[in-house]
Design an enzyme around this catalytic site. Structure first.
Site, mmCIF file in Angstrom:
data_model
loop_
_atom_site.group_PDB
_atom_site.id
_atom_site.type_symbol
_atom_site.label_atom_id
_atom_site.label_comp_id
_atom_site.label_asym_id
_atom_site.label_seq_id
_atom_site.Cartn_x
_atom_site.Cartn_y
_atom_site.Cartn_z
ATOM 1 N N LYS A 7 0.832 -1.213 0.000
ATOM 2 C CA LYS A 7 0.000 0.000 0.000
ATOM 3 C C LYS A 7 0.859 1.252 0.000
ATOM 4 C CE LYS A 7 0.164 1.059 4.637
ATOM 5 N NZ LYS A 7 0.627 2.228 5.277
ATOM 6 N N VAL A 95 10.644 9.296 7.338
ATOM 7 C CA VAL A 95 10.895 8.312 6.284
ATOM 8 C C VAL A 95 9.594 7.973 5.562
ATOM 9 C CG1 VAL A 95 11.635 5.932 5.863
ATOM 10 C CG2 VAL A 95 12.819 7.324 7.566
#
Length: 148
Positions: A7, A95
């Site tokens: 995803k 991140v």
């Protein structure tokens, strides 16, 4: 785990779609095809394809691809608007897992001999300097075939 990883890759593509202003129909098509890629990989790894229609699959996919708070979508959107991956990463503190996961998913799909064209396109854009618009054209020009 498969859904959670893939995803993020699809969210990068969703951000690119948004950054290029391709519209709601393109986004809907991307999510549908992204769910197909996700579930196909999951099934090849021993999972039940129907699992991906639930919260950890479609639910998380829809949220991550549509949320302005999604780091992966944000990275994709900035790339879709013309920034390079390096420019985006240099300006981030957090991140965006999908950037690095995309390579791992691409390699796993190759090992399992599974076609994952969205993941492939994301990798070409991120790591091979392909333009997002060319990637969209290549996806749209793919030969039609029956769904698995």
């Amino acid at each position: 785990e498969t859904a959670g990883a893939v995803k993020n890759v699809i969210a990068l593509a969703a951000g690119m779609c948004a950054g290029m202003k391709l519209g709601d129909n393109a986004m809907g098509s991307l999510l549908t095809r992204g769910l197909f890629e996700m579930s196909k990989l999951g099934e090849a790894l021993g999972g039940n394809r129907l699992t991906f229609s639930g919260l950890s699959g479609m639910g998380d996919l829809a949220t991550t691809c549509n949320s302005p708070n999604s780091r992966n979508r944000t990275v994709g959107e900035r790339i879709g608007k013309g920034e390079t991956l390096q420019q985006v990463l240099d300006s981030m503190v957090m991140v965006a897992e999908g950037v690095w996961t995309s390579r791992a998913v691409r390699e796993l799909a190759a090992e399992l001999e599974i076609e994952m064209p969205i993941t492939e396109a994301v990798c070409k854009i991120l790591f091979e300097n392909q333009s997002p618009r060319l990637a969209v054209k290549e996806l749209m020009d793919r030969q039609l075939k029956a769904e698995d």
